[in-house]
Design a protein around this motif. Structure first.
Motif, mmCIF file in Angstrom:
data_model
loop_
_atom_site.group_PDB
_atom_site.id
_atom_site.type_symbol
_atom_site.label_atom_id
_atom_site.label_comp_id
_atom_site.label_asym_id
_atom_site.label_seq_id
_atom_site.Cartn_x
_atom_site.Cartn_y
_atom_site.Cartn_z
ATOM 1 N N THR A 1 -31.140 -13.491 3.451
ATOM 2 C CA THR A 1 -31.190 -14.747 2.722
ATOM 3 C C THR A 1 -29.761 -15.251 2.540
ATOM 4 O O THR A 1 -28.801 -14.477 2.632
ATOM 5 C CB THR A 1 -31.836 -14.560 1.352
ATOM 6 N N PRO A 2 -29.582 -16.543 2.285
ATOM 7 C CA PRO A 2 -28.227 -17.042 2.024
ATOM 8 C C PRO A 2 -27.546 -16.307 0.878
ATOM 9 O O PRO A 2 -26.328 -16.050 0.931
ATOM 10 C CB PRO A 2 -28.465 -18.522 1.700
ATOM 11 N N ALA A 3 -28.288 -15.949 -0.172
ATOM 12 C CA ALA A 3 -27.702 -15.222 -1.296
ATOM 13 C C ALA A 3 -27.224 -13.841 -0.860
ATOM 14 O O ALA A 3 -26.160 -13.370 -1.291
ATOM 15 C CB ALA A 3 -28.717 -15.103 -2.427
ATOM 16 N N GLU A 4 -28.003 -13.179 -0.001
ATOM 17 C CA GLU A 4 -27.582 -11.855 0.491
ATOM 18 C C GLU A 4 -26.328 -11.968 1.343
ATOM 19 O O GLU A 4 -25.415 -11.131 1.243
ATOM 20 C CB GLU A 4 -28.720 -11.228 1.295
ATOM 21 N N LEU A 5 -26.252 -12.991 2.178
ATOM 22 C CA LEU A 5 -25.057 -13.171 3.004
ATOM 23 C C LEU A 5 -23.827 -13.411 2.139
ATOM 24 O O LEU A 5 -22.737 -12.894 2.432
ATOM 25 C CB LEU A 5 -25.265 -14.333 3.974
ATOM 26 N N ALA A 6 -23.978 -14.204 1.093
ATOM 27 C CA ALA A 6 -22.852 -14.446 0.192
ATOM 28 C C ALA A 6 -22.399 -13.148 -0.463
ATOM 29 O O ALA A 6 -21.189 -12.898 -0.600
ATOM 30 C CB ALA A 6 -23.244 -15.479 -0.863
ATOM 31 N N GLU A 7 -23.343 -12.306 -0.861
ATOM 32 C CA GLU A 7 -23.001 -11.023 -1.467
ATOM 33 C C GLU A 7 -22.310 -10.116 -0.455
ATOM 34 O O GLU A 7 -21.313 -9.439 -0.771
ATOM 35 C CB GLU A 7 -24.268 -10.347 -2.005
ATOM 36 N N HIS A 8 -22.792 -10.091 0.776
ATOM 37 C CA HIS A 8 -22.168 -9.262 1.812
ATOM 38 C C HIS A 8 -20.754 -9.759 2.130
ATOM 39 O O HIS A 8 -19.854 -8.949 2.417
ATOM 40 C CB HIS A 8 -23.023 -9.265 3.072
ATOM 41 N N ALA A 9 -20.554 -11.076 2.101
ATOM 42 C CA ALA A 9 -19.218 -11.619 2.342
ATOM 43 C C ALA A 9 -18.257 -11.195 1.230
ATOM 44 O O ALA A 9 -17.090 -10.867 1.498
ATOM 45 C CB ALA A 9 -19.281 -13.144 2.444
ATOM 46 N N ARG A 10 -18.739 -11.186 -0.001
ATOM 47 C CA ARG A 10 -17.878 -10.720 -1.107
ATOM 48 C C ARG A 10 -17.580 -9.228 -0.966
ATOM 49 O O ARG A 10 -16.463 -8.779 -1.268
ATOM 50 C CB ARG A 10 -18.557 -11.017 -2.443
ATOM 51 N N THR A 11 -18.558 -8.455 -0.483
ATOM 52 C CA THR A 11 -18.319 -7.036 -0.257
ATOM 53 C C THR A 11 -17.259 -6.844 0.819
ATOM 54 O O THR A 11 -16.388 -5.967 0.711
ATOM 55 C CB THR A 11 -19.632 -6.346 0.177
ATOM 56 N N LEU A 12 -17.322 -7.645 1.888
ATOM 57 C CA LEU A 12 -16.318 -7.565 2.929
ATOM 58 C C LEU A 12 -14.931 -7.852 2.368
ATOM 59 O O LEU A 12 -13.950 -7.158 2.712
ATOM 60 C CB LEU A 12 -16.649 -8.561 4.050
ATOM 61 N N LEU A 13 -14.835 -8.850 1.516
ATOM 62 C CA LEU A 13 -13.549 -9.175 0.916
ATOM 63 C C LEU A 13 -13.032 -8.017 0.082
ATOM 64 O O LEU A 13 -11.825 -7.689 0.104
ATOM 65 C CB LEU A 13 -13.695 -10.427 0.060
ATOM 66 N N ALA A 14 -13.923 -7.339 -0.643
ATOM 67 C CA ALA A 14 -13.516 -6.167 -1.433
ATOM 68 C C ALA A 14 -13.048 -5.035 -0.506
ATOM 69 O O ALA A 14 -12.079 -4.323 -0.823
ATOM 70 C CB ALA A 14 -14.676 -5.703 -2.298
ATOM 71 N N ILE A 15 -13.701 -4.871 0.634
ATOM 72 C CA ILE A 15 -13.292 -3.836 1.591
ATOM 73 C C ILE A 15 -11.892 -4.121 2.112
ATOM 74 O O ILE A 15 -11.073 -3.210 2.274
ATOM 75 C CB ILE A 15 -14.316 -3.769 2.746
ATOM 76 N N LEU A 16 -11.600 -5.382 2.363
ATOM 77 C CA LEU A 16 -10.266 -5.739 2.850
ATOM 78 C C LEU A 16 -9.184 -5.343 1.853
ATOM 79 O O LEU A 16 -8.073 -4.952 2.256
ATOM 80 C CB LEU A 16 -10.201 -7.250 3.118
ATOM 81 N N HIS A 17 -9.488 -5.430 0.580
ATOM 82 C CA HIS A 17 -8.493 -5.095 -0.435
ATOM 83 C C HIS A 17 -8.447 -3.593 -0.743
ATOM 84 O O HIS A 17 -7.464 -3.123 -1.316
ATOM 85 C CB HIS A 17 -8.797 -5.876 -1.728
ATOM 86 N N GLY A 18 -9.493 -2.881 -0.354
ATOM 87 C CA GLY A 18 -9.499 -1.445 -0.612
ATOM 88 C C GLY A 18 -10.503 -0.754 0.278
ATOM 89 O O GLY A 18 -11.583 -0.367 -0.184
ATOM 90 N N PRO A 19 -10.220 -0.571 1.585
ATOM 91 C CA PRO A 19 -11.203 -0.084 2.549
ATOM 92 C C PRO A 19 -11.707 1.323 2.249
ATOM 93 O O PRO A 19 -12.816 1.679 2.639
ATOM 94 C CB PRO A 19 -10.476 -0.138 3.880
ATOM 95 N N ASP A 20 -10.916 2.145 1.582
ATOM 96 C CA ASP A 20 -11.326 3.523 1.312
ATOM 97 C C ASP A 20 -11.979 3.683 -0.054
ATOM 98 O O ASP A 20 -12.319 4.797 -0.466
ATOM 99 C CB ASP A 20 -10.127 4.480 1.404
ATOM 100 N N ALA A 21 -12.146 2.545 -0.741
ATOM 101 C CA ALA A 21 -12.730 2.632 -2.099
ATOM 102 C C ALA A 21 -14.221 2.893 -2.014
ATOM 103 O O ALA A 21 -14.889 2.515 -1.067
ATOM 104 C CB ALA A 21 -12.454 1.348 -2.844
#
Length: 436
Positions: free
Chosen positions: A416-436
């Motif tokens: 769903t569009p809401a799920e994609l938005a959440e996954h995009a935010r998760t990707l952004l968090a991974i970029l700032h801390g990939p091993d977190a």
């Protein structure tokens, strides 16, 4: 001494000329008979015949033009552009079950004008996004559309849409540059002596030599792969996109100061996201390569991109993942073959309802250059988003100034569009801390 040096220089020039002539792409006789298509064209044509939703999306480019736009000059420039590139006036017909190209003579090309005076620019964006998804008739053509949206006397939006069988991102950039030059009355070099049909015949012969020796690598590399996501019925058609932005310093931080490209760093972060979404550590992601390595192909319009699967077993720890990504990319490029030849060679690896070899894709684009100048007009890239439903999930990374634009596109049958938005935010968090 000078005479001897001149003789050596002359001899070297002759040797280089002979070498270039021996490896040059030979012209194909234009007899009026259908000509063979390249592997890239075959892949796109077959996808459009079997599963239209799985075919690559149209290639698009939007320009915002400010000033007094002369529509007659623009229409003439478009006709001249099509006359320069055979790929833009080619139609496709089936011969013995395979597509062939038929090059058509130059004809006047219409230009569509939509007057939106008094309406907000968002209306032009909405219409452009709808136009980007409109299908082309491969048997009749034309395969390039130009639409002008008039917002006011001095404000126009020019939208180019091209079928992927006739062009790629580099081709659309080339078209925009030549269109501006033709509109402005500038002198262009003669049309390319090598046209796409010549490349198609040459590339088929080259692939016939390379595929037998390289296919065993892919059989071993992709043995035992399974779908990344379970198959789902296409209850909801289309796709949606969620966009996030990350500073270039964040991407540079992922690289850890080592010999790692932004492509590899962003792909590694995407793999971390896919592992979280799928619960699996053995992943296959598709990416694209450009076939424009030869100089004589730089001014040619056509589809030169190839799909390449990258299989990575995701370890614990981001530095180890970066090393595996680099290894996977190096191996895939060294053994690259046309994607349709790869799929045919793998045989049983193709699964019903699933994109061949991978369901997730990653594309790293070049930093968009400012559009070329138009006489009497100021021009800039006109931003728009076009959703790509070719894969279950795709990430497109585009550097823009001091940051990266990361567009995560997913099929609505799965996300769903809401799920994609959440996954995009998760990707952004991974970029700032990939091993977190």
């Amino acid at each position: 001494m000078t005479e001897l040096t001149d003789r050596r220089r002359e001899l070297l020039t002759r040797l280089l000329a002979r070498k270039a002539a021996a490896t040059a792409i030979p012209p194909v006789p234009r007899t009026g008979e259908p000509l063979e298509c390249s592997h890239e064209q075959r892949r796109i044509w077959l996808a459009a015949q079997v599963t239209p939703d799985a075919a690559p999306p149209n290639v698009t480019l939007g320009l915002a033009l400010t000033g007094e736009l002369d529509l007659h000059r623009l229409s003439a420039a478009r006709t001249a552009l099509v006359s320069r590139h055979e790929a833009l006036r080619t139609r496709y017909t089936a011969v013995d079950g395979l597509p062939h190209q038929v090059i058509r003579p130059v004809q006047p090309v219409p230009l569509e004008l939509l007057d939106l005076t008094g309406l907000p620019e968002e209306e032009a964006l909405r219409l452009a996004r709808a136009a980007a998804g409109e299908r082309f008739d491969l048997e009749r053509g034309p395969l390039l559309r130009l639409t002008v949206y008039r917002l006011g006397p001095r404000e126009h939006r020019l939208f180019l849409a091209c079928h992927h069988i006739a062009g790629d991102g580099g081709s659309v950039a080339l078209m925009a540059a030549e269109l501006a030059a033709l509109y402005s009355g500038a002198d262009l070099p003669p049309p390319p002596s090598v046209q796409y049909a010549d490349y198609a015949a040459w590339s088929l012969a080259r692939a016939a030599e390379r595929v037998p020796g390289r296919l065993p690598y892919w059989r071993d590399r992709l043995a035992g792969i399974e779908p990344l996501f379970p198959r789902v019925p296409p209850a909801r058609g289309g796709s949606a996109t969620a966009v996030v932005r990350a500073g270039r310093e964040v991407v540079d931080g992922l690289r850890g100061g080592g010999p790692v490209t932004p492509f590899a760093a962003l792909l590694a972060a995407y793999l971390v996201l896919l592992r979280r979404l799928s619960g699996r550590g053995d992943l296959v992601v598709g990416t694209v390569t450009s076939g424009r390595a030869r100089r004589e192909l730089e001014p040619v319009a056509g589809c030169f991109i190839n799909l390449v699967p990258l299989r990575v077993r995701v370890p614990d720890g981001f530095p180890a993942l970066l090393a595996r990504v680099r290894e996977a990319v190096a191996g895939a490029l060294a053994a690259e073959i046309p994607f349709d030849a790869l799929v045919s060679g793998l045989g049983g690896h193709r699964l019903p309802g699933v994109h061949p070899s991978f369901q997730a894709a990653f594309v790293h684009r070049d930093d968009p250059e400012p559009p070329p100048g138009w006489t009497g007009l100021s021009a800039r890239v006109w931003e728009h988003e076009v959703d790509d439903a070719s894969f279950d999930l795709g990430l497109t990374a585009t550097p823009r100034g001091g940051e990266y634009e990361l567009a995560l596109t997913g099929r609505l049958a799965r996300f769903t569009p809401a799920e994609l938005a959440e996954h995009a935010r998760t990707l952004l968090a991974i970029l700032h801390g990939p091993d977190a």
